[in-house]
Design a protein around this motif. Structure first.
Motif, PDB file in Angstrom:
ATOM      1  N   VAL A 186       0.921  -1.201  -0.026  1.00 17.51           N
ATOM      2  CA  VAL A 186       0.046  -0.002   0.044  1.00 17.51           C
ATOM      3  C   VAL A 186       0.891   1.300   0.276  1.00 17.51           C
ATOM      4  O   VAL A 186       0.368   2.179   0.025  1.00 17.51           O
ATOM      5  CB  VAL A 186      -1.022   0.098   1.234  1.00 17.51           C
ATOM      6  CG1 VAL A 186      -1.924  -0.941   1.206  1.00 17.51           C
ATOM      7  CG2 VAL A 186      -0.397   0.168   2.497  1.00 17.51           C
ATOM      8  N   GLY A 187       2.269   1.111  -0.075  1.00 20.15           N
ATOM      9  CA  GLY A 187       3.032   2.122  -0.227  1.00 20.15           C
ATOM     10  C   GLY A 187       3.129   2.935   1.021  1.00 20.15           C
ATOM     11  O   GLY A 187       3.545   4.224   1.193  1.00 20.15           O
TER      12      GLY A 187
ATOM     13  N   ARG B 197      -4.476   4.413   3.469  1.00 24.16           N
ATOM     14  CA  ARG B 197      -3.480   3.071   3.111  1.00 24.16           C
ATOM     15  C   ARG B 197      -3.383   2.178   4.005  1.00 24.16           C
ATOM     16  O   ARG B 197      -3.514   1.017   4.028  1.00 24.16           O
ATOM     17  CB  ARG B 197      -2.127   3.933   2.568  1.00 24.16           C
ATOM     18  CG  ARG B 197      -2.105   4.675   1.316  1.00 24.16           C
ATOM     19  CD  ARG B 197      -0.842   5.080   0.934  1.00 24.16           C
ATOM     20  NE  ARG B 197      -0.906   6.025  -0.329  1.00 24.16           N
ATOM     21  CZ  ARG B 197      -0.734   5.617  -1.439  1.00 24.16           C
ATOM     22  NH1 ARG B 197      -0.601   4.446  -1.714  1.00 24.16           N
ATOM     23  NH2 ARG B 197      -1.120   6.528  -2.544  1.00 24.16           N
TER      24      ARG B 197
ATOM     25  N   THR C  31      -4.933  13.382  -3.883  1.00 24.66           N
ATOM     26  CA  THR C  31      -4.853  12.175  -2.789  1.00 24.66           C
ATOM     27  C   THR C  31      -5.809  11.161  -3.614  1.00 24.66           C
ATOM     28  O   THR C  31      -5.287   9.970  -3.640  1.00 24.66           O
ATOM     29  CB  THR C  31      -4.631  12.468  -1.367  1.00 24.66           C
ATOM     30  OG1 THR C  31      -4.123  13.652  -1.265  1.00 24.66           O
ATOM     31  CG2 THR C  31      -4.442  11.283  -0.713  1.00 24.66           C
TER      32      THR C  31
ATOM     33  N   ARG D 255      -4.364   9.683  -6.695  1.00 23.05           N
ATOM     34  CA  ARG D 255      -3.159   8.599  -6.468  1.00 23.05           C
ATOM     35  C   ARG D 255      -3.714   7.259  -5.804  1.00 23.05           C
ATOM     36  O   ARG D 255      -3.313   6.258  -6.056  1.00 23.05           O
ATOM     37  CB  ARG D 255      -2.341   9.251  -5.453  1.00 23.05           C
ATOM     38  CG  ARG D 255      -1.383  10.106  -6.433  1.00 23.05           C
ATOM     39  CD  ARG D 255      -0.138  10.607  -5.903  1.00 23.05           C
ATOM     40  NE  ARG D 255       0.294   9.894  -4.566  1.00 23.05           N
ATOM     41  CZ  ARG D 255       1.067  10.665  -3.721  1.00 23.05           C
ATOM     42  NH1 ARG D 255       1.551  11.769  -3.941  1.00 23.05           N
ATOM     43  NH2 ARG D 255       1.565   9.885  -2.677  1.00 23.05           N
ATOM     44  N   LEU D 256      -4.760   7.434  -4.921  1.00 18.76           N
ATOM     45  CA  LEU D 256      -5.031   6.183  -4.259  1.00 18.76           C
ATOM     46  C   LEU D 256      -6.003   5.303  -5.196  1.00 18.76           C
ATOM     47  O   LEU D 256      -5.830   3.836  -5.203  1.00 18.76           O
ATOM     48  CB  LEU D 256      -6.103   6.501  -2.973  1.00 18.76           C
ATOM     49  CG  LEU D 256      -5.020   6.426  -1.590  1.00 18.76           C
ATOM     50  CD1 LEU D 256      -4.261   7.794  -1.698  1.00 18.76           C
ATOM     51  CD2 LEU D 256      -5.780   6.120  -0.390  1.00 18.76           C
TER      52      LEU D 256
ATOM     53  N   ARG E  69      -5.454   4.951  -8.359  1.00 15.84           N
ATOM     54  CA  ARG E  69      -4.276   4.199  -9.237  1.00 15.84           C
ATOM     55  C   ARG E  69      -3.823   3.174  -8.754  1.00 15.84           C
ATOM     56  O   ARG E  69      -3.692   2.134  -9.254  1.00 15.84           O
ATOM     57  CB  ARG E  69      -3.413   5.407  -9.727  1.00 15.84           C
ATOM     58  CG  ARG E  69      -3.864   6.326 -10.904  1.00 15.84           C
ATOM     59  CD  ARG E  69      -2.391   6.868 -11.620  1.00 15.84           C
ATOM     60  NE  ARG E  69      -1.799   7.599 -10.737  1.00 15.84           N
ATOM     61  CZ  ARG E  69      -1.678   8.761 -10.374  1.00 15.84           C
ATOM     62  NH1 ARG E  69      -2.775   9.405 -10.950  1.00 15.84           N
ATOM     63  NH2 ARG E  69      -1.014   9.573  -9.755  1.00 15.84           N
ATOM     64  N   ASP E  70      -3.579   3.453  -7.369  1.00 13.23           N
ATOM     65  CA  ASP E  70      -2.850   2.222  -6.504  1.00 13.23           C
ATOM     66  C   ASP E  70      -3.807   1.225  -6.210  1.00 13.23           C
ATOM     67  O   ASP E  70      -3.461  -0.130  -6.418  1.00 13.23           O
ATOM     68  CB  ASP E  70      -2.334   2.922  -5.277  1.00 13.23           C
ATOM     69  CG  ASP E  70      -0.974   3.985  -5.409  1.00 13.23           C
ATOM     70  OD1 ASP E  70      -0.687   3.904  -6.614  1.00 13.23           O
ATOM     71  OD2 ASP E  70      -0.663   4.196  -4.700  1.00 13.23           O
ATOM     72  N   LEU E  71      -5.077   1.361  -5.968  1.00 10.19           N
ATOM     73  CA  LEU E  71      -6.055   0.502  -5.714  1.00 10.19           C
ATOM     74  C   LEU E  71      -6.197  -0.273  -7.116  1.00 10.19           C
ATOM     75  O   LEU E  71      -6.253  -1.582  -7.062  1.00 10.19           O
ATOM     76  CB  LEU E  71      -7.264   1.092  -5.272  1.00 10.19           C
ATOM     77  CG  LEU E  71      -8.456  -0.101  -5.179  1.00 10.19           C
ATOM     78  CD1 LEU E  71      -8.032  -1.103  -3.846  1.00 10.19           C
ATOM     79  CD2 LEU E  71      -9.609   0.679  -4.621  1.00 10.19           C
ATOM     80  N   ASP E  72      -6.301   0.136  -8.224  1.00  7.28           N
ATOM     81  CA  ASP E  72      -6.304  -0.492  -9.505  1.00  7.28           C
ATOM     82  C   ASP E  72      -5.225  -1.564  -9.512  1.00  7.28           C
ATOM     83  O   ASP E  72      -5.348  -2.740 -10.029  1.00  7.28           O
ATOM     84  CB  ASP E  72      -6.199   0.554 -10.707  1.00  7.28           C
ATOM     85  CG  ASP E  72      -6.772  -0.058 -12.173  1.00  7.28           C
ATOM     86  OD1 ASP E  72      -7.489  -0.797 -12.069  1.00  7.28           O
ATOM     87  OD2 ASP E  72      -5.904   0.357 -12.924  1.00  7.28           O
ATOM     88  N   ALA E  73      -3.947  -0.984  -9.284  1.00  5.65           N
ATOM     89  CA  ALA E  73      -2.777  -1.837  -9.435  1.00  5.65           C
ATOM     90  C   ALA E  73      -2.922  -2.994  -8.530  1.00  5.65           C
ATOM     91  O   ALA E  73      -2.620  -4.261  -8.929  1.00  5.65           O
ATOM     92  CB  ALA E  73      -1.513  -1.162  -9.480  1.00  5.65           C
ATOM     93  N   LEU E  74      -3.189  -2.827  -7.204  1.00  8.95           N
ATOM     94  CA  LEU E  74      -3.361  -3.819  -6.210  1.00  8.95           C
ATOM     95  C   LEU E  74      -4.428  -4.896  -6.519  1.00  8.95           C
ATOM     96  O   LEU E  74      -4.149  -5.787  -6.176  1.00  8.95           O
ATOM     97  CB  LEU E  74      -3.657  -3.078  -4.850  1.00  8.95           C
ATOM     98  CG  LEU E  74      -3.430  -3.698  -3.724  1.00  8.95           C
ATOM     99  CD1 LEU E  74      -1.794  -3.726  -3.418  1.00  8.95           C
ATOM    100  CD2 LEU E  74      -3.904  -3.033  -2.565  1.00  8.95           C
TER     101      LEU E  74
END
Ligand SMILES: Nc1ncnc2c1ncn2[C@@H]1O[C@H](COP(=O)(O)OP(=O)(O)O)[C@@H](O)[C@H]1O
Ligand SMILES: [Mg+2]
Length: 247
Positions: free
Chosen positions: A126-127, A146, A173, A176-177, A179-184
Motif C-alpha cells: 500500500v506504499g 492506506r 490524493t 493517487r489512491l 491508481r494504486d487500488l487499481d494496480a493492487l
C-alpha cells in the motif's frame, strides 16, 4: 475459443432491509438481486441515502436482512483467511497504537515473526514501507487510508468491501489512491465491491458499474476500457457522461 466466464463468488436475491426512522418506514434496500463474478471489480454508484452502505453491511453480515438470500459460491477456503475485508470512509485506526500495532490486531495469530513479515509486505503493497512505527496522528489522510487498506487485507479476504474509501480525501490524493487500488486489485486478484458517488472514480475502477436508487438497482453498465484507464480520453469522458445523464 471464447473464454469461459468466471464463476460467481456471491449471489444475492430479493435482498431487503427496512428501517423505522422517526416513525417512518425507510426501505434502505429493497428487493435487490445481484451476482458478483469472482475476481471482478464492481462499483456501486448512487446519491447519498440510496442504501449503498446498508447494502455493503448486509453483504458483510453487519446488518440483518428482512428478506432475501446472500449465497457464497464456496465454503471459506482456509481458516486463516476471512470472507470480507471492510474499509470505511474514515480510517478508524486506534490512535494510541502504531500502524504496526493496528495491523497486528487484525491478524488471526498474534505476535510471531511471520506476522511481522506479513505486515512489512502489506505496508509495502500500500506504499507505506517505513511507517510501521508511526502513530495515526502523524499520518496524512491519504496515508491513514492506506494503513486502513492494509488492515483490510490482513486476513487475505475473498471479498473486499470498500465504502467510499476515498470520499474524505482531496482530489489529488484521491486520484493517487485510485491508481494504486487499481494496480493492487490486479496483483492480488481479490474480488472488490466499492461504493462511491464519484462517477469518474467508478469509471476508472469498475468492470461493472451498478447504479442504485431508492434501495434498488436502477441500471448496470459493463466497462471494458483497458487499464490503467486514461481519464482524459474521449471514451472515458463519454462513459462518464452516459452515466451522469442516466442518473
Ligand atoms: N441504522 C439505521 N437506522 C435507521 N435508518 C437507517 C439506518 N441505516 C440507514 N438508515 C436509512 O436508510 C437509508 C439508506 O442509508 P445508507 O445505506 O446509509 O445510504 P447511503 O450509504 O447510500 O448514503 C437512509 O434513509 C438512512 O437514513
Ligand atoms: Mg453511505
Amino acid at each position: 475459443m471464447a473464454e469461459s466466464a468466471p464463476p460467481n463468488i456471491l449471489s444475492i436475491r430479493g435482498l431487503s432491509r427496512t428501517f423505522r426512522n422517526q416513525g417512518k418506514e425507510v426501505r434502505a434496500v429493497h428487493d435487490l438481486d445481484l451476482v458478483i463474478p469472482a475476481g471482478s471489480f464492481t462499483v456501486i454508484l448512487g446519491p447519498s441515502g440510496c442504501g449503498k452502505t446498508t447494502f455493503l453491511r448486509l453483504v458483510a453480515g453487519l446488518e440483518t436482512a428482512d428478506a432475501g438470500h446472500i449465497d457464497f459460491a464456496s465454503p471459506l477456503q482456509h481458516p486463516s483467511r476471512s470472507r470480507f475485508g471492510f474499509m470505511f470512509q474514515e480510517p478508524r485506526l486506534l490512535p494510541w497504537l502504531t500502524v504496526e500495532e493496528n495491523l497486528r490486531l487484525a491478524f488471526p495469530t498474534k505476535a510471531d515473526a511471520k506476522t511481522g513479515e506479513e505486515i512489512n509486505h502489506l505496508l509495502g503493497l500500500v506504499g507505506l514501507e517505513g511507517w510501521k512505527k508511526a502513530y495515526p496522528r502523524s499520518l496524512s489522510g491519504g496515508m491513514a487510508q492506506r494503513a486502513a487498506l492494509a488492515r483490510a487485507l490482513c486476513r487475505k479476504p475473498e471479498l473486499l468491501l470498500l465504502d467510499e474509501p476515498f470520499g474524505a480525501l482531496d482530489a489529488f490524493t484521491r486520484a493517487r489512491l485510485r491508481r494504486d487500488l487499481d494496480a493492487l486489485w490486479k496483483s492480488l486478484q481479490v474480488t472488490v465491491i466499492l461504493v462511491t458517488h464519484d462517477i469518474e472514480e467508478a469509471v476508472y475502477l469498475a468492470d461493472r458499474v451498478i447504479r442504485m436508487k431508492d434501495g434498488g438497482i436502477e441500471g448496470c453498465l459493463d466497462i471494458s476500457l483497458p487499464r490503467p484507464r486514461e481519464q482524459r480520453s474521449g471514451n472515458f469522458q463519454n462513459l462518464c457522461r452516459l452515466i451522469e445523464e442516466a442518473l
